[in-house]
Design an enzyme around this catalytic site. Structure first.
Site, PDB file in Angstrom:
ATOM      1  N   ASP A  71     -56.493  20.703-132.252  1.00  0.00           N
ATOM      2  CA  ASP A  71     -56.216  19.470-132.979  1.00  0.00           C
ATOM      3  C   ASP A  71     -54.999  19.709-133.863  1.00  0.00           C
ATOM      4  O   ASP A  71     -54.427  20.804-133.873  1.00  0.00           O
ATOM      5  CB  ASP A  71     -57.426  18.975-133.777  1.00  0.00           C
ATOM      6  CG  ASP A  71     -57.909  19.995-134.793  1.00  0.00           C
ATOM      7  OD1 ASP A  71     -57.192  20.985-135.039  1.00  0.00           O
ATOM      8  OD2 ASP A  71     -59.010  19.803-135.345  1.00  0.00           O
ATOM      9  N   LEU A  72     -54.588  18.677-134.565  1.00  0.00           N
ATOM     10  CA  LEU A  72     -53.324  18.725-135.304  1.00  0.00           C
ATOM     11  C   LEU A  72     -53.582  19.003-136.777  1.00  0.00           C
ATOM     12  O   LEU A  72     -54.442  18.372-137.407  1.00  0.00           O
ATOM     13  CB  LEU A  72     -52.572  17.401-135.151  1.00  0.00           C
ATOM     14  CG  LEU A  72     -52.319  16.933-133.717  1.00  0.00           C
ATOM     15  CD1 LEU A  72     -51.602  15.599-133.720  1.00  0.00           C
ATOM     16  CD2 LEU A  72     -51.531  17.973-132.929  1.00  0.00           C
ATOM     17  N   ASP A 128     -57.180  13.072-132.914  1.00  0.00           N
ATOM     18  CA  ASP A 128     -56.048  13.994-132.760  1.00  0.00           C
ATOM     19  C   ASP A 128     -56.516  15.279-132.079  1.00  0.00           C
ATOM     20  O   ASP A 128     -55.963  16.347-132.315  1.00  0.00           O
ATOM     21  CB  ASP A 128     -55.406  14.295-134.114  1.00  0.00           C
ATOM     22  CG  ASP A 128     -56.328  15.075-135.039  1.00  0.00           C
ATOM     23  OD1 ASP A 128     -57.565  14.920-134.911  1.00  0.00           O
ATOM     24  OD2 ASP A 128     -55.830  15.866-135.863  1.00  0.00           O
TER      25      ASP A 128
END
Length: 381
Positions: A239-240, A282
């Site tokens: 994920d970010l 995300d």
């Protein structure tokens, strides 16, 4: 999609439909055998016996071909190259049946007796209607079958020169033109319908924002993997980092634009047979099949982190995000998607707590291995 254009997927679907014509082929074989032998015996014509025998043999070969194709389809759809081979088999067997029907009808019309001609007319119309109804998915194949079956009958009927046979030859010609038109019209309709069906199926497996696969697309891609026994499959989960501040500062439209840019970079980075999927807001998963050495998975993981960590230009703003990526590998023949995702996800959370970067999962029953590399960044977005 243009009505006359066949994509590879549409072509494969149409060729696959040829395997589903066993019943009409069986009916044609039985009809040709029964009517043909009766007429051949009544007229005592050796050529008729030969035409009937060759037609029945061609029907049997066509049925055997369809059985083989059906069994192959049970293991998965054809590749375009394989579909072309099956189509050639159908072409050869169809030529055999059609030319036998054409020869049989032409020989009957060369005889003066009316009763056998009536039976031959029924065989011809039955065969041509079956071609239009079931072989239109390959219009060249269907058109060739119609011409091979009908043109000899038209020529033979016209040879008599009397008015009734001239009318009959004209009727055969008109019906042939109508049948050819119906074949191409039905083919265009089939292309539209199959194209729409494939488009809907693709939408069901895709993430509408990024164009990547979704969870369903990921599961289907994993299910279709065929391991060789000595290779592995890797799952990368990430994920970010710092994604929430982008949403908070620039708005959700900017966040969506950022996700779209990430999807575009992943599509350039991850080529077939690998697959990139967006599984959450995300959250992303990359499926990497055909891994021969563990280093290959780590190389791809670092390429992903490097490519997606580069700055993004969202209108007048330039933003950067970090990644926390974990990956896990397992032999292709024994790999389980849920287990790989769980292990890779655990590795990504472990490396996130250490500041982001790349981490490899440990054994299936153990914790993630030590971080393979890291980039500065907050532990959580």
């Amino acid at each position: 999609m243009h009505a006359n254009v066949e994509s590879d997927e549409v072509y494969v679907a149409l060729v696959s439909d040829l395997a589903r014509t066993a019943l009409p082929t069986s009916i044609m074989g039985v009809t040709l055998a029964g009517v043909g032998l009766f007429v051949a015996q009544a007229l005592g014509h050796a050529g008729l016996f030969a035409a009937v025998a060759s037609g029945v043999l061609a029907c049997l070969c066509k049925l055997a071909l369809m059985v083989g194709q059906t069994r192959r389809l049970a293991d998965g759809s054809h590749a375009p190259r394989e579909a072309r081979l099956w189509e050639r088999g159908h072409l050869l067997t169809t030529i055999g049946v059609a030319s036998s029907v054409g020869a049989f009808v032409a020989l009957v019309f060369a005889q003066p007796r009316m009763e056998p001609q009536m039976l031959a007319t029924g065989v011809l119309f039955g065969y041509c209607s079956g071609v239009v109804a079931h072989l239109f998915v390959r219009p060249v194949l269907a058109s060739g079958a119609l011409l091979l079956a009908a043109l000899p009958a038209i020529a033979s009927a016209a040879w008599f020169g009397d008015m009734p046979h001239g009318i009959l030859a004209t009727m055969f010609g008109l019906f042939l033109v109508g049948a050819l038109q119906s074949v191409f019209a039905a083919h265009r309709k089939a292309i539209r319908q199959i194209g729409l069906r494939l488009d809907m199926a693709a939408l069901a497996r895709s993430d509408t924002l990024t164009g990547l696969a979704n969870r369903l697309g990921l599961r289907e891609a994993f299910r279709t993997l065929s391991g060789t026994g000595d290779d592995s499959v890797a799952i990368h989960c990430f994920d970010l980092d710092r994604f929430k501040p982008v949403n908070d500062r620039y708005g959700h439209a900017a966040g969506d634009a950022l996700l779209q840019e990430i999807g575009a970079r992943l599509r350039l980075l991850v080529g077939h047979p690998a697959l990139a999927a967006r599984t959450g807001g995300d959250e992303f998963v990359v499926l990497q099949p055909g891994v021969r050495h563990p280093e290959e998975a780590e190389i791809l993981a670092r390429r992903i982190v490097h490519a997606l960590s580069a700055p993004y230009h969202l209108g007048p703003e330039t933003v950067s995000v970090g990644l926390s990526l974990g990956f896990a590998c397992a032999p292709s023949r024994t790999a389980d998607l849920e287990d790989l995702v769980r292990r890779a996800d655990a590795a990504s959370y472990a490396v996130k707590r250490q500041g982001g970067g790349v981490a490899a999962s440990g054994p299936a029953s153990g914790p993630p291995r030590a971080r393979a590399g890291a980039e500065p960044g907050p532990a959580r977005r």
